[in-house]
Design a protein around this motif. Structure first.
Motif, short mmCIF file in Angstrom:
data_model
loop_
_atom_site.label_atom_id
_atom_site.label_comp_id
_atom_site.label_asym_id
_atom_site.label_seq_id
_atom_site.Cartn_x
_atom_site.Cartn_y
_atom_site.Cartn_z
N UNK A 124 -22.56 -3.70 21.74
CA UNK A 124 -21.26 -3.08 22.05
C UNK A 124 -21.45 -1.57 21.98
N UNK A 125 -22.14 -1.05 22.97
CA UNK A 125 -22.40 0.38 23.11
C UNK A 125 -21.99 0.77 24.53
N UNK A 126 -21.67 2.06 24.73
CA UNK A 126 -21.17 2.46 26.05
C UNK A 126 -22.29 2.57 27.09
N UNK A 127 -23.52 2.71 26.63
CA UNK A 127 -24.60 2.90 27.61
C UNK A 127 -25.93 2.54 26.98
N UNK A 128 -26.96 2.55 27.83
CA UNK A 128 -28.31 2.46 27.30
C UNK A 128 -28.61 3.78 26.57
N UNK A 164 -29.65 1.28 22.02
CA UNK A 164 -29.83 0.06 22.80
C UNK A 164 -31.30 -0.16 23.16
N UNK A 165 -32.00 0.94 23.43
CA UNK A 165 -33.39 0.81 23.90
C UNK A 165 -34.41 0.77 22.76
N UNK A 166 -34.10 1.42 21.63
CA UNK A 166 -35.10 1.49 20.56
C UNK A 166 -34.67 0.81 19.26
N UNK A 183 -37.19 -8.02 18.28
CA UNK A 183 -37.24 -8.73 19.56
C UNK A 183 -38.65 -8.73 20.11
N UNK A 184 -39.06 -9.90 20.59
CA UNK A 184 -40.39 -10.03 21.15
C UNK A 184 -41.45 -10.27 20.09
N UNK A 185 -41.02 -10.36 18.81
CA UNK A 185 -41.99 -10.56 17.72
C UNK A 185 -42.13 -12.05 17.44
N UNK A 233 -27.83 -6.44 28.37
CA UNK A 233 -27.52 -5.03 28.58
C UNK A 233 -26.23 -4.69 27.82
N UNK A 234 -25.98 -3.40 27.57
CA UNK A 234 -24.78 -3.03 26.80
C UNK A 234 -23.49 -3.32 27.56
N UNK A 235 -22.44 -3.48 26.79
CA UNK A 235 -21.12 -3.78 27.36
C UNK A 235 -20.63 -2.65 28.26
#
Ligand code: SF4
Length: 477
Positions: free
Chosen positions: A67-71, A75-77, A85-87, A103-105
């Motif tokens: 629940x973030x406005x953008x990447x 969101x990316x790190x 994730x991916x572990x 992806x973010x909301x």
């Protein structure tokens, strides 16, 4: 194991009580849909953390919706790192539940419709075709992705709505929020901030920049007036009641089945069963006046229970205020003086309340509302994570917390953890002779009457950073 869970991941705050409220509200609205076996919230600055929330899930798949406005940085790190994730686990197998990250909301195309709906509602009976619509963001310096998200929504609004004018405004760069009346020609301007929650920016800074902060009429449904023109200011778009639909849409795009009929469990079922057995055993064998856990006191007969603050142990039930279990989680966010409690374990839990006649599920849900994720940590008793390990994985403004000396860490844990109802299980670096490891409780979690803490919380990390900043400022004087 059940099928699917939803985790709504948001920022939260140690200072702003309202930061987490939209996330909690949206999660409640989604629970009513009943399509997930668990709907969880997780926060960077509040409990449960991104790391610990996975422990509360009992499902094959968990959809993690930011629940973030953008990447951008979080969101990316931060979220991928904290969720691991991916572990794969030590066997090389993917971890369970399978975490599916969306992806973010804020960048979903449906958020454009939410912005438009919010502006139309705010404009009352002013026709859309007579009004301008401004979407407000921070600016590229703070997060280039957030400015891009603003411009994407502006482009979509221009294509899909009948507003006379649509444009972006920014707090930190041109076109500036303060130039709103120069930017648009219309007499009526709807202003919608692309923010997740209301706080200082949306309540104080933006109205100030718009020039309507001192206008007594600027509150809903009356617009603020400036130079004979009207500014219809909406609060943060992330608080809109349409946002749960966008969260669900993100999860559905990632494969979630929204047509299921599932029953929500507030606590992971096996942990709930183990904890309840312990409570029942303790009540049967121990002090008949109840079993303490942290600042809570449980009494009951194995069928129905009562929960109150342990400080109210001897109070008559009639002298305490009966609380609604459905709103109890919001109630315990503030202390007796109405001050926002900056972390859930702080020994400032309000007093003078009672939750009577609770069934087992409601009892566990109430305890989990006070100490999110703690029942599952109690049941699993995972290996503690030392401070130095948590400090080493920090990035951004917290990257320097590894520099905290062991003496300063000792003072910090005494001050912060000493005012916490959770029992610290983690050490500085795993070395029992370390100065900062004094006083740590190494007994199994199930032995204690305090909710366990298996790794430094975000409040402690933020406090460590403040100490280092203060020291640094002192050196420069
Ligand atoms: Fe409490 Fe300290 Fe754990 Fe934070 S790190 S939850 S203050 S025991």
């Amino acid at each position: 194991m059940t099928e699917q869970a939803l985790i709504v991941a948001a920022h939260g705050s140690h200072r702003n009580a309202d930061s987490a409220i939209p996330t909690l509200d949206h999660a409640d609205a989604i629970r009513e849909r009943g399509c997930f076996d668990q709907v969880r919230t997780a926060f960077w600055k509040e409990a449960p953390s991104f790391r610990s929330v996975v422990r509360t899930v009992d499902a094959e798949r968990a959809y993690v919706v930011p629940l973030f406005v953008s990447e951008g940085y979080f969101v990316d790190q931060v979220l991928p790192r904290e969720f691991g994730l991916g572990v794969a686990d030590v066997t090389g197998e993917p971890t369970e539940p399978e975490l599916i990250y969306t992806d973010p909301v804020g960048t979903h195309p449906e958020m454009t419709d939410v912005i438009a709906a919010r502006a139309r509602r705010r404009l009352d009976d002013v026709p859309e075709s007579d009004a301008a619509l401004a979407v407000v963001g921070h600016g590229t310096e703070r997060n280039p992705n957030s400015a891009e998200a603003v411009y994407d929504h502006v482009d979509a609004l221009e294509a899909r709505t009948d507003f006379a004018e649509v444009g972006a405004l920014f707090m930190d760069e041109s076109p500036y929020v303060s130039a709103v009346l120069d930017r648009f020609a219309a007499d009526d301007v709807a202003v919608v901030p692309l923010f997740v929650a209301d706080g200082f920016h949306t309540r104080d800074e933006i109205p100030e920049l718009l020039g309507i902060a001192d206008d007594p009429r600027s509150g809903y449904p009356v617009p603020g007036e400036r130079d004979g023109r009207r500014i219809w200011y909406a609060s943060a778009v992330g608080t809109d009641s349409l946002v749960p639909e966008v969260i669900l849409e993100r999860a559905a795009e990632a494969g979630a089945d929204l047509d299921r009929d599932a029953g929500e469990t507030a606590v992971r079922p096996d942990a709930a069963e183990a904890f309840r057995s312990w409570i029942d055993r303790s009540l049967a064998e121990g002090d008949t006046r109840g079993q303490e856990w942290g600042d809570l006191l449980v009494t009951g007969d194995g069928d129905t229970y009562e929960l109150r603050h342990r400080a109210d142990r001897d109070a008559d039930r009639g002298a305490l205020t009966e609380r609604d279990p459905d709103t109890f989680g919001r109630f315990v966010r503030s202390d007796d003086d109405g001050r926002f409690r900056p972390f859930g374990g702080e020994r400032s839990l309000p007093t003078g309340w009672v939750l009577p006649d609770l069934g087992p599920e409601n009892l566990l849900a109430a305890i989990a509302a006070v100490y999110p994720g703690a029942i599952e940590t109690w049941a699993d008793d995972p290996d503690p994570v030392p401070f130095r390990e948590v400090a080493a994985r920090q990035t951004g403004i917290y990257a320097g917390v590894s520099d905290l000396s062991d003496g300063a860490l000792d003072d910090l844990t005494t001050a912060v953890c000493g005012n916490c109802a959770r029992r610290r299980k983690w050490t500085e670096n795993g070395d029992p002779d370390s100065v900062a490891d004094r006083g740590v409780d190494e007994s199994p979690a199930s032995d204690g009457t305090e909710p366990p803490c298996r790794e430094p919380c975000s409040f402690l990390i933020a406090a460590a950073r403040e100490i280092l900043e203060t020291d640094h400022a002192g050196e420069q004087r």
